[in-house]
Design a protein around this motif. Structure first.
Motif, PDB file in Angstrom:
ATOM      1  N   ASP A  11     -12.519   1.602  -0.727  1.00  0.00           N
ATOM      2  CA  ASP A  11     -12.081   0.336  -1.072  1.00  0.00           C
ATOM      3  C   ASP A  11     -10.776   0.707  -2.007  1.00  0.00           C
ATOM      4  O   ASP A  11     -10.879   1.682  -2.677  1.00  0.00           O
ATOM      5  CB  ASP A  11     -12.983  -0.409  -1.471  1.00  0.00           C
ATOM      6  N   PRO A  12      -9.774  -0.156  -2.039  1.00  0.00           N
ATOM      7  CA  PRO A  12      -8.854  -0.148  -3.227  1.00  0.00           C
ATOM      8  C   PRO A  12      -9.492   0.201  -4.479  1.00  0.00           C
ATOM      9  O   PRO A  12     -10.457  -0.580  -5.005  1.00  0.00           O
ATOM     10  CB  PRO A  12      -7.989  -1.508  -3.073  1.00  0.00           C
ATOM     11  N   GLY A  13      -8.961   1.273  -4.993  1.00  0.00           N
ATOM     12  CA  GLY A  13      -9.588   1.615  -6.461  1.00  0.00           C
ATOM     13  C   GLY A  13     -10.759   2.527  -6.478  1.00  0.00           C
ATOM     14  O   GLY A  13     -11.190   2.847  -7.385  1.00  0.00           O
ATOM     15  N   VAL A  64     -12.794   5.883  -6.079  1.00  0.00           N
ATOM     16  CA  VAL A  64     -12.560   7.342  -6.870  1.00  0.00           C
ATOM     17  C   VAL A  64     -12.716   8.389  -5.754  1.00  0.00           C
ATOM     18  O   VAL A  64     -13.929   8.299  -5.127  1.00  0.00           O
ATOM     19  CB  VAL A  64     -13.300   7.569  -7.982  1.00  0.00           C
ATOM     20  N   HIS A  87     -17.064   9.571 -13.460  1.00  0.00           N
ATOM     21  CA  HIS A  87     -16.180   8.880 -12.440  1.00  0.00           C
ATOM     22  C   HIS A  87     -17.137   8.367 -11.306  1.00  0.00           C
ATOM     23  O   HIS A  87     -16.561   7.480 -10.598  1.00  0.00           O
ATOM     24  CB  HIS A  87     -15.085   9.405 -12.126  1.00  0.00           C
ATOM     25  N   ARG A 143       0.663  -1.433  -0.164  1.00  0.00           N
ATOM     26  CA  ARG A 143      -0.012   0.049   0.077  1.00  0.00           C
ATOM     27  C   ARG A 143       0.689   1.336   0.013  1.00  0.00           C
ATOM     28  O   ARG A 143       0.389   2.443  -0.316  1.00  0.00           O
ATOM     29  CB  ARG A 143      -0.986  -0.099   1.206  1.00  0.00           C
ATOM     30  N   GLY A 154      -5.275   3.285  -1.332  1.00  0.00           N
ATOM     31  CA  GLY A 154      -5.416   2.641  -2.670  1.00  0.00           C
ATOM     32  C   GLY A 154      -6.477   3.186  -3.683  1.00  0.00           C
ATOM     33  O   GLY A 154      -6.800   2.577  -4.612  1.00  0.00           O
ATOM     34  N   ALA A 155      -6.921   4.536  -3.281  1.00  0.00           N
ATOM     35  CA  ALA A 155      -7.871   5.107  -4.000  1.00  0.00           C
ATOM     36  C   ALA A 155      -7.363   5.687  -5.358  1.00  0.00           C
ATOM     37  O   ALA A 155      -5.870   5.836  -5.497  1.00  0.00           O
ATOM     38  CB  ALA A 155      -8.620   6.211  -3.249  1.00  0.00           C
ATOM     39  N   ARG A 156      -8.107   5.929  -6.365  1.00  0.00           N
ATOM     40  CA  ARG A 156      -7.888   6.722  -7.428  1.00  0.00           C
ATOM     41  C   ARG A 156      -8.276   8.132  -7.205  1.00  0.00           C
ATOM     42  O   ARG A 156      -9.459   8.395  -7.252  1.00  0.00           O
ATOM     43  CB  ARG A 156      -8.438   6.098  -8.744  1.00  0.00           C
TER      44      ARG A 156
END
Length: 406
Positions: free
Chosen positions: A124-126, A128, A172, A18, A147-149
């Motif tokens: 959560d990971p990914g 936005v 998004h 991470r 782990g966010a975008r």
């Protein structure tokens, strides 16, 4: 300038992934580089230590440790926080236009922990996250650690642009929108009254949380106070408000709070239990004693007078310091001026030259989640007296002239 690189350790033992996308904060790195007493640093957003109410804080700790609750103040405590402090902070938040009760409040170890808890509970990971571009660097770190975008939203002199925000929401579907609405870090800009209504209208009813970070709002030097974005109609069930005592009381005590819808606040308390059990019991008790015994508004009024003069000293000096074609913000409050050098000048390349002249600032590049403008830089005006500010900017001017002559 120290390179902002992801932490790496040479080992064959397993390490979590991470941190791979999380860069070291150049602001924290610069604090170490600029620690030499001869350096005049405009890099860190540091309150002026000579304005700390040391006597009042000492008296608050004495009252706690001499009173009937002295042993309680040294004991473990509830995760939600000191009941008296929560009530006092709820009343203070209500007085600023956002109706709040003690049950709405969770005490955090600085508002930075509030960002960490929100990242844990909501991302959560990914997932936005939409942010104004540029934005607060440590928020970007928190979102990256989760782990966010991160997706940038355009901004102008009145804050985040509603049309750009709506486009990002449509394209998004972010889980979270993060905004510093008043005297933003790093730009010093404030979301105008009209924009607050427009942004709220865009966000209301969307399946996205709205996080309003407001550590600087009480440091206003001109104009009328604005009610928080979270008080806008339609945002009641999705707005989260972050507050801090660091800028108006004592940053070293690391006391912040968040106001959230009741069900989410309960979930955030669980996340905090897993993080640190609770924020320092004695520091919370001392803060409650201080706020009970002291008129914090009087103390803040003194800060406004002092910091307003320091802001004015910086703004008065900049026309003779920065090269022709430069622009900069003129904030109504807060701690920062955001400057842009003429095209072709790289603020990161200027920094080593500035350090040779015993002056420091933060290049703007790390504050962007999108394509950075390398000509930008952040200057904090609160730490130094007007006289020392003028001397520091004179040094910066010499560094700039030396760079342009090369």
């Amino acid at each position: 300038m120290p390179s902002a690189i992801s932490p790496t350790i040479s080992t064959s033992l397993p390490l979590a992934q991470r941190l791979r996308g999380v860069s070291s904060s150049p602001v924290r790195d610069l604090l170490a580089l600029a620690a030499r007493p001869e350096v005049i640093s405009f890099a860190g957003g540091l309150p002026a230590p000579e304005l700390f109410d040391v006597d009042g804080v000492r008296a608050a700790f004495d009252a706690v440790l001499a009173g009937p609750r002295a042993r309680t103040a040294l004991q473990y405590s509830t995760t939600e926080g000191d009941a008296d402090l929560r009530s006092l902070l709820a009343a203070r938040t209500s007085s600023r236009g956002l109706a709040t009760t003690a049950d709405d409040v969770l005490i955090t170890t600085g508002s930075q922990q509030a960002l960490a808890l929100l990242s844990t509970a909501l991302l959560d990971p990914g997932a936005v996250v939409a942010v104004e571009d540029p934005t607060y660097l440590a928020a970007l770190q928190s979102f990256a650690l989760a782990g966010a975008r991160v997706v940038p939203v355009d901004s102008d002199d009145d804050g985040v642009v509603p049309a750009s925000l709506e486009r990002v929401l449509d394209e998004h579907s972010p889980a979270l929108v993060y905004l510093v609405t008043t005297f933003a870090n790093p730009t010093g800009r404030t979301l105008s009254v009209q924009r607050r209504a427009e942004v709220a209208a865009v966000l209301a009813g969307r399946p996205t949380w709205v996080v309003e970070d407001d550590p600087y709002g009480e440091l206003r030097y001109r104009g009328e106070a604005l009610a928080p974005l979270a008080s806008q109609p339609g945002l009641e069930e999705q707005a989260i408000y972050l507050g801090s005592l660091s800028k108006v009381f004592a940053p070293g005590m690391r006391l912040g709070w968040l106001r959230a819808p009741r069900e989410l606040r309960a979930r955030l308390a669980v996340a905090k239990q897993a993080s640190d059990l609770h924020t320092s019991t004695i520091d919370q008790a001392a803060a409650a004693a201080y706020l009970t015994a002291t008129d914090l508004d009087v103390h803040v009024a003194g800060l406004r007078t002092a910091y307003g003069a320091r802001r004015d000293a910086m703004l008065d000096a900049l026309p003779s310091v920065l090269p022709p074609g430069s622009t900069w913000t003129d904030p109504d409050g807060g701690m920062f001026v955001w400057a842009r050098l003429p095209d072709g000048l790289d603020a990161s390349a200027l920094l080593p030259v500035a350090l040779e002249h015993d002056v420091a600032f933060v290049p703007g590049t790390p504050f962007y989640s999108g394509t950075p403008d390398r000509s930008t830089l952040r200057l904090s005006f609160t730490t130094h007296s007007p006289e020392r500010t003028r001397e520091g900017l004179s040094r910066l001017g010499r560094a700039l002239r030396g760079t342009l002559a090369r």
